[in-house]
Scaffold this motif. Sequence first.
Motif, PDB file in Angstrom:
ATOM      1  N   ARG A   1      -8.659   1.630  -2.306  1.00 36.30           N
ATOM      2  CA  ARG A   1      -9.888   1.680  -1.501  1.00 36.30           C
ATOM      3  C   ARG A   1      -9.571   1.484  -0.018  1.00 36.30           C
ATOM      4  O   ARG A   1     -10.220   2.076   0.846  1.00 36.30           O
ATOM      5  CB  ARG A   1     -10.884   0.625  -1.988  1.00 36.30           C
ATOM      6  N   ARG A   2      -8.579   0.659   0.275  1.00 35.34           N
ATOM      7  CA  ARG A   2      -8.187   0.503   1.677  1.00 35.34           C
ATOM      8  C   ARG A   2      -7.564   1.794   2.208  1.00 35.34           C
ATOM      9  O   ARG A   2      -7.783   2.176   3.359  1.00 35.34           O
ATOM     10  CB  ARG A   2      -7.219  -0.672   1.811  1.00 35.34           C
ATOM     11  N   LEU A   3      -6.790   2.457   1.375  1.00 38.91           N
ATOM     12  CA  LEU A   3      -6.218   3.743   1.775  1.00 38.91           C
ATOM     13  C   LEU A   3      -7.314   4.793   1.955  1.00 38.91           C
ATOM     14  O   LEU A   3      -7.242   5.625   2.860  1.00 38.91           O
ATOM     15  CB  LEU A   3      -5.198   4.208   0.729  1.00 38.91           C
ATOM     16  N   ALA A   4      -8.337   4.749   1.113  1.00 40.39           N
ATOM     17  CA  ALA A   4      -9.454   5.674   1.253  1.00 40.39           C
ATOM     18  C   ALA A   4     -10.246   5.374   2.513  1.00 40.39           C
ATOM     19  O   ALA A   4     -10.658   6.291   3.247  1.00 40.39           O
ATOM     20  CB  ALA A   4     -10.356   5.585   0.023  1.00 40.39           C
ATOM     21  N   ALA A   5     -10.468   4.096   2.813  1.00 40.92           N
ATOM     22  CA  ALA A   5     -11.187   3.721   4.028  1.00 40.92           C
ATOM     23  C   ALA A   5     -10.437   4.157   5.278  1.00 40.92           C
ATOM     24  O   ALA A   5     -11.044   4.476   6.304  1.00 40.92           O
ATOM     25  CB  ALA A   5     -11.416   2.205   4.051  1.00 40.92           C
ATOM     26  N   ALA A   6      -9.102   4.194   5.174  1.00 43.73           N
ATOM     27  CA  ALA A   6      -8.281   4.638   6.308  1.00 43.73           C
ATOM     28  C   ALA A   6      -8.163   6.155   6.373  1.00 43.73           C
ATOM     29  O   ALA A   6      -7.531   6.685   7.292  1.00 43.73           O
ATOM     30  CB  ALA A   6      -6.892   4.020   6.200  1.00 43.73           C
ATOM     31  N   GLY A   7      -8.754   6.858   5.418  1.00 50.69           N
ATOM     32  CA  GLY A   7      -8.704   8.318   5.420  1.00 50.69           C
ATOM     33  C   GLY A   7      -7.391   8.892   4.939  1.00 50.69           C
ATOM     34  O   GLY A   7      -7.093  10.056   5.197  1.00 50.69           O
ATOM     35  N   ILE A   8      -6.605   8.102   4.217  1.00 46.66           N
ATOM     36  CA  ILE A   8      -5.275   8.555   3.781  1.00 46.66           C
ATOM     37  C   ILE A   8      -5.311   9.187   2.399  1.00 46.66           C
ATOM     38  O   ILE A   8      -4.545  10.098   2.112  1.00 46.66           O
ATOM     39  CB  ILE A   8      -4.288   7.364   3.818  1.00 46.66           C
ATOM     40  N   VAL A   9      -6.189   8.714   1.530  1.00 47.77           N
ATOM     41  CA  VAL A   9      -6.335   9.312   0.200  1.00 47.77           C
ATOM     42  C   VAL A   9      -7.796   9.614  -0.053  1.00 47.77           C
ATOM     43  O   VAL A   9      -8.699   9.047   0.571  1.00 47.77           O
ATOM     44  CB  VAL A   9      -5.800   8.386  -0.926  1.00 47.77           C
TER      45      VAL A   9
ATOM     46  N   GLN B   1       0.824  -1.199   0.000  1.00 42.47           N
ATOM     47  CA  GLN B   1       0.000   0.000   0.000  1.00 42.47           C
ATOM     48  C   GLN B   1       0.865   1.259   0.000  1.00 42.47           C
ATOM     49  O   GLN B   1       0.521   2.268  -0.621  1.00 42.47           O
ATOM     50  CB  GLN B   1      -0.927   0.001   1.209  1.00 42.47           C
ATOM     51  N   ARG B   2       1.995   1.200   0.683  1.00 38.96           N
ATOM     52  CA  ARG B   2       2.890   2.360   0.698  1.00 38.96           C
ATOM     53  C   ARG B   2       3.434   2.644  -0.705  1.00 38.96           C
ATOM     54  O   ARG B   2       3.576   3.798  -1.107  1.00 38.96           O
ATOM     55  CB  ARG B   2       4.041   2.120   1.677  1.00 38.96           C
ATOM     56  N   THR B   3       3.733   1.586  -1.463  1.00 37.30           N
ATOM     57  CA  THR B   3       4.213   1.763  -2.831  1.00 37.30           C
ATOM     58  C   THR B   3       3.157   2.460  -3.689  1.00 37.30           C
ATOM     59  O   THR B   3       3.465   3.347  -4.490  1.00 37.30           O
ATOM     60  CB  THR B   3       4.573   0.401  -3.442  1.00 37.30           C
ATOM     61  N   VAL B   4       1.905   2.055  -3.508  1.00 35.42           N
ATOM     62  CA  VAL B   4       0.812   2.695  -4.246  1.00 35.42           C
ATOM     63  C   VAL B   4       0.655   4.145  -3.795  1.00 35.42           C
ATOM     64  O   VAL B   4       0.496   5.058  -4.611  1.00 35.42           O
ATOM     65  CB  VAL B   4      -0.500   1.915  -4.041  1.00 35.42           C
ATOM     66  N   LEU B   5       0.708   4.370  -2.484  1.00 41.38           N
ATOM     67  CA  LEU B   5       0.550   5.718  -1.947  1.00 41.38           C
ATOM     68  C   LEU B   5       1.616   6.660  -2.482  1.00 41.38           C
ATOM     69  O   LEU B   5       1.354   7.839  -2.732  1.00 41.38           O
ATOM     70  CB  LEU B   5       0.597   5.671  -0.417  1.00 41.38           C
ATOM     71  N   ASP B   6       2.823   6.170  -2.678  1.00 41.08           N
ATOM     72  CA  ASP B   6       3.907   7.004  -3.194  1.00 41.08           C
ATOM     73  C   ASP B   6       3.601   7.554  -4.583  1.00 41.08           C
ATOM     74  O   ASP B   6       4.197   8.550  -5.006  1.00 41.08           O
ATOM     75  CB  ASP B   6       5.215   6.203  -3.241  1.00 41.08           C
TER      76      ASP B   6
ATOM     77  N   THR C   1      -4.493  -2.737  -7.594  1.00 41.81           N
ATOM     78  CA  THR C   1      -4.313  -1.323  -7.254  1.00 41.81           C
ATOM     79  C   THR C   1      -5.603  -0.734  -6.696  1.00 41.81           C
ATOM     80  O   THR C   1      -5.573   0.058  -5.743  1.00 41.81           O
ATOM     81  CB  THR C   1      -3.859  -0.534  -8.492  1.00 41.81           C
ATOM     82  N   LEU C   2      -6.753  -1.107  -7.273  1.00 43.98           N
ATOM     83  CA  LEU C   2      -8.033  -0.618  -6.757  1.00 43.98           C
ATOM     84  C   LEU C   2      -8.232  -1.054  -5.310  1.00 43.98           C
ATOM     85  O   LEU C   2      -8.707  -0.272  -4.477  1.00 43.98           O
ATOM     86  CB  LEU C   2      -9.189  -1.151  -7.604  1.00 43.98           C
ATOM     87  N   VAL C   3      -7.874  -2.284  -4.999  1.00 38.26           N
ATOM     88  CA  VAL C   3      -8.019  -2.792  -3.635  1.00 38.26           C
ATOM     89  C   VAL C   3      -7.175  -1.953  -2.673  1.00 38.26           C
ATOM     90  O   VAL C   3      -7.660  -1.517  -1.614  1.00 38.26           O
ATOM     91  CB  VAL C   3      -7.608  -4.278  -3.559  1.00 38.26           C
ATOM     92  N   ASP C   4      -5.922  -1.704  -3.027  1.00 34.77           N
ATOM     93  CA  ASP C   4      -5.041  -0.927  -2.151  1.00 34.77           C
ATOM     94  C   ASP C   4      -5.553   0.502  -1.981  1.00 34.77           C
ATOM     95  O   ASP C   4      -5.533   1.055  -0.879  1.00 34.77           O
ATOM     96  CB  ASP C   4      -3.626  -0.913  -2.712  1.00 34.77           C
TER      97      ASP C   4
END
Length: 271
Positions: free
Chosen positions: A198-206, A166-171, A193-196
């Motif tokens: 959406r998880r980042l969105a659920a965590a409020g990061i993106v 997920q960090r790689t995607v976030l970068d 990538t969609l899975v990662d």
Amino acid sequence: MLSRLAEERATGVLTRERGVLYLVEGQVVHAESPATPGLDVLLTTRGALGSDGWWEAVSEAGADRRVGRFLVDSGRLTAGALELCHLGALYDAAFFTLGPSSGPARFRYGVAHWIGPVRPVSVDAVERETLRRRDLLHRIWPEPGTDIEPLVRTGRAVDSTLPPRQRTVLDQVDGERTASDISLVLGRPGFHTLVDLRRLAAAGIVTTRSPTIASGPGSSAPDGSRTPEEAAVAPLSPVSTVVAQAAEAAQASADPDVALLRRLRDALEAL
């Protein structure tokens, strides 16, 4: 249309707005979509095959539609490695091809792909996997905007336990790239990538670059949406976004918006 083509054991290519499916005697043998990297990118980016080896196979065997067979016979790939990667690419592209679309679907009989036969998959299997993936994405985060819109970071601190994947995607989230752009940059299957994301969105990061909910009296956009700079300073959390939508719906009508309430429930359960 796809079920009918399977029943009549059709051979050809089904074209939709977001991709194509190749059929041989009613079974899916290949799929491509601009929303996700193709088989060539997946093989060469991950080091399974050099780009020179790929283009040699296309040059030598493309006209005969035997590229897959050439890769195995020349010793560049084992049969198992080709089959595994090809199935992954097929299911990935089929997911996007069979997604919601406003455009027409067309089928051209007799058209074959130059990759040649690898491992046919039944239409039922493709449809089941597509539905399973849609359900998984919805359970992770019910807002589909992260799948297609440019993405920005919300400014929320990233926990040190964030998985490397997920960090790689976030970068790659820079306010301009979409999920498909990130997949192409990383050479990674689009659905993963969609899975990662959406998880980042659920965590409020993106979040999406242009949220539809106003951030308050200070919003600078005429439609009440925030600019990327404002989003970075005062981001809406995923839950507050859905809550705000529910509040707006309640103000607009005395009748409850059942779909919106379900999204609120799913958002809370995802955190």
